[in-house]
Design an enzyme around this catalytic site. Structure first.
Site, PDB file in Angstrom:
ATOM      1  N   TYR A 160       1.101  -1.044   0.125  1.00 33.82           N
ATOM      2  CA  TYR A 160       0.122   0.114  -0.052  1.00 33.82           C
ATOM      3  C   TYR A 160       0.755   1.321  -0.084  1.00 33.82           C
ATOM      4  O   TYR A 160       1.854   1.165   0.824  1.00 33.82           O
ATOM      5  CB  TYR A 160      -0.733   0.049   1.288  1.00 33.82           C
ATOM      6  CG  TYR A 160      -1.831   1.252   1.022  1.00 33.82           C
ATOM      7  CD1 TYR A 160      -2.834   1.493   0.275  1.00 33.82           C
ATOM      8  CD2 TYR A 160      -1.447   2.083   2.352  1.00 33.82           C
ATOM      9  CE1 TYR A 160      -3.428   2.852   0.368  1.00 33.82           C
ATOM     10  CE2 TYR A 160      -2.455   3.326   2.210  1.00 33.82           C
ATOM     11  CZ  TYR A 160      -3.593   3.670   1.185  1.00 33.82           C
ATOM     12  OH  TYR A 160      -4.175   4.667   1.297  1.00 33.82           O
ATOM     13  N   ASP A 255       9.376   2.987   0.270  1.00 31.63           N
ATOM     14  CA  ASP A 255       8.205   3.573   0.851  1.00 31.63           C
ATOM     15  C   ASP A 255       8.392   3.227   2.386  1.00 31.63           C
ATOM     16  O   ASP A 255       7.933   2.132   2.830  1.00 31.63           O
ATOM     17  CB  ASP A 255       6.904   3.089   0.339  1.00 31.63           C
ATOM     18  CG  ASP A 255       5.782   3.678   1.068  1.00 31.63           C
ATOM     19  OD1 ASP A 255       5.825   4.571   1.990  1.00 31.63           O
ATOM     20  OD2 ASP A 255       4.580   3.550   0.711  1.00 31.63           O
ATOM     21  N   LYS A 283       3.965   9.258   8.592  1.00 31.47           N
ATOM     22  CA  LYS A 283       3.412   9.142   9.836  1.00 31.47           C
ATOM     23  C   LYS A 283       4.519   9.526  10.985  1.00 31.47           C
ATOM     24  O   LYS A 283       4.151  10.711  11.413  1.00 31.47           O
ATOM     25  CB  LYS A 283       3.342   7.466   9.552  1.00 31.47           C
ATOM     26  CG  LYS A 283       2.504   7.052   8.877  1.00 31.47           C
ATOM     27  CD  LYS A 283       2.035   5.493   8.903  1.00 31.47           C
ATOM     28  CE  LYS A 283       0.642   5.709   8.100  1.00 31.47           C
ATOM     29  NZ  LYS A 283       0.737   4.626   7.014  1.00 31.47           N
TER      30      LYS A 283
HETATM   31  C1  LIG Z   1       0.088   5.149   5.753  1.00 35.20           C
HETATM   32  C2  LIG Z   1       1.028   4.691   4.305  1.00 35.20           C
HETATM   33  C3  LIG Z   1       0.864   5.440   3.056  1.00 35.20           C
HETATM   34  C4  LIG Z   1      -0.203   6.639   2.963  1.00 35.20           C
HETATM   35  O1  LIG Z   1       0.236   7.755   3.834  1.00 35.20           O
HETATM   36  P1  LIG Z   1      -0.957   8.681   4.282  1.00 35.20           P
HETATM   37  O2  LIG Z   1      -0.403   9.656   5.020  1.00 35.20           O
HETATM   38  O3  LIG Z   1      -2.178   7.930   4.835  1.00 35.20           O
HETATM   39  O4  LIG Z   1      -1.515   9.285   2.842  1.00 35.20           O
HETATM   40  C5  LIG Z   1       1.675   5.188   2.114  1.00 35.20           C
HETATM   41  N1  LIG Z   1       2.809   4.121   2.228  1.00 35.20           N
HETATM   42  C6  LIG Z   1       2.744   3.292   3.310  1.00 35.20           C
HETATM   43  C7  LIG Z   1       3.663   2.198   3.569  1.00 35.20           C
HETATM   44  C8  LIG Z   1       1.656   3.494   4.459  1.00 35.20           C
HETATM   45  O5  LIG Z   1       1.703   2.716   5.637  1.00 35.20           O
END
Ligand SMILES: *Cc1c(COP(=O)(O)O)cnc(C)c1O
Length: 446
Positions: A160, A255, A283
């Site tokens: 994701y 990511d 985050k």
């Molecule tokens: C949470 C998340 C995102 C998206 O971040 P948002 O601040 O919710 O847009 C992207 N990549 C990973 C791995 C995530 O866990």
């Protein structure tokens, strides 16, 4: 009480008396907000029942609108590595907010946070702050395409990366299916620019690059996937990915929105010793406020406006209050002792949950790296990718989740998410959680 709320779970150990106010709040929310929430997973569809409306949080605990208190392992889906309302972060937010909350002009805090991020991530030579992880990944891929002059992006099944069009794609069957949108509203023509591979499968990777390597602008990957549940990379897998992308002139985008500052100060790339071309953060770097970032090689980032032709902007990007919260958080994480403590607490939780499952005769697989873990209700086989993660028993997780909730423990409302331990947890909270789990496993066994 509804069955989905654990009505069949026996009353022993249940400390949550009533959630009437949450139920009323949900009815009210549904009248104005789509599904009653502002992000789909919050609606509890993965586990059934009514979402708990929260009023406050302090340390490792949250309190709902009915006055019930829970030990929290959701941590707002990852950001709250210091727990709720840590004094230093709250003070920094107050101080900065009193001086003006946004200017749309540069402030010194942006450089301060950028310098701290670069210290943690040596692969990041230049970066740009944005306001969410979604923006970070979306922008990083635009830069990768602008830099390489190629269109094709590779991601992994179950990975994701936020909700931008080209990333809401999972594979159909077969190893290298062309992208099919995972969401209505995503043009097939966008999704076709995203190829999806199974994670942890070197043969599929080799085959794909052998055939189409020269078309690939970037591979985007969670180095430690945590959005299909926590699934560690097999030995040598990330190294092979680094090798192939380099060989074929594609960029490697890690990511680290979850793993950055979580599994180590320098994220998964520090643990697995991988130097990506670009990194996405989110985050934790916002300390509980909305911040994302993308950055990496200086020659690649030089393509971003105003230095280069790739456009990307944001009214609230680098917001000073959010920068202050991020700075106050990262400053506390610089000490290695913090990560040693998180490891110790999370290892205690892992061992306790494993013992509780064993006692209850419930087969589980627990994957943990530092303070992030998933308890898969999986009979037998290992979990190495999305397909094997999906073999987990979601109904059993739902029973476990509700039984824990009733015993004052707030877990993520989905089998395919992670538990987060914070520095605000302590041995007592962990042991309370384990005691609750011993009963909840019996309910889960059903
Ligand atoms: C949470 C998340 C995102 C998206 O971040 P948002 O601040 O919710 O847009 C992207 N990549 C990973 C791995 C995530 O866990």
């Amino acid at each position: 009480m509804k069955a989905a709320d654990g009505g069949q779970g026996g009353r022993k150990g249940r400390i949550v008396r009533s959630r009437k106010r949450s139920e009323a709040a949900f009815v009210r929310a549904r009248a104005s907000l789509v599904g009653g929430v502002n992000s789909p997973v919050r609606a509890f569809r993965g586990v059934g029942g009514t979402p708990v409306f929260l009023a406050s949080g302090k340390g490792c605990r949250v309190t709902d609108v009915d006055g019930n208190t829970y030990i929290d392992y959701l941590a707002s889906w990852g950001p709250l590595i210091l727990g709720h309302a840590p004094a230093a972060v709250v003070a920094a937010i107050r101080r900065r907010a009193g001086l003006g909350t946004t200017f749309g002009a540069p402030t010194p805090e942006e450089s301060e946070l950028a310098e701290l991020v670069r210290k943690a991530f040596p692969s990041i030579e230049k970066l740009r702050f944005v306001s969410s992880g979604t923006e970070a990944t979306m922008s990083a891929l635009r830069v990768a395409r602008g830099f390489t002059g190629r269109d094709l992006v590779v991601k992994f099944e179950g990975g994701y990366h936020g909700h931008s069009d080209g990333l809401l794609v999972k594979a159909g069957s077969g190893a290298t299916t062309l992208g099919v949108p995972d969401s209505a509203g995503v043009p097939a023509a966008f999704a076709e620019r995203t190829a999806t591979l199974p994670f942890n499968d070197v043969a599929a990777l080799d085959a794909f690059f052998g055939e189409r390597g020269s078309e690939v602008a970037a591979v985007i990957v969670e180095p430690l996937p945590a959005n299909m549940g926590v699934v560690p990379p097999r030995a040598g897998y990330l190294e092979r990915l680094r090798e192939l992308t380099k060989q074929h002139g594609a960029l490697l985008v890690l990511d680290e929105v979850i793993t950055g500052f979580r599994v180590a100060f320098g994220g998964a790339q520090e643990l697995w010793k991988i130097r990506p071309d670009l990194t996405c953060l989110g985050k934790i770097i916002g300390g509980g406020l909305p911040v994302g970032a993308y950055g990496g090689r200086a020659d690649v980032m030089a393509k971003v406006a105003p230095e280069g032709p790739v456009y990307q902007a944001g009214t609230l990007s680098g917001n000073p209050v959010a920068m202050a919260a991020g700075l106050a958080t990262l400053r506390q994480l610089r000490s290695k002792a913090v990560y040693r403590r998180l490891e110790k607490l999370a290892a205690r939780l892992e061992a306790g949950l494993a013992a509780a499952a064993h006692e209850g005769g419930v087969p589980v697989r627990i994957h943990r790296v530092g303070s992030v873990m998933t308890l898969f209700f999986r009979d037998g086989g290992e979990v190495v990718d999305y397909a094997s993660a999906l073999c987990s028993d979601r109904d059993r997780y739902a029973r476990f989740f509700h039984a824990m909730l009733e015993r004052g423990v707030y877990l993520p409302p989905s089998q395919f998410e992670a538990f987060f331990v914070s520095t605000a947890h302590d041995e007592k909270a962990i042991d309370q959680t384990i005691a609750a789990a011993k009963e909840a496993m019996r309910v889960a066994a059903g």
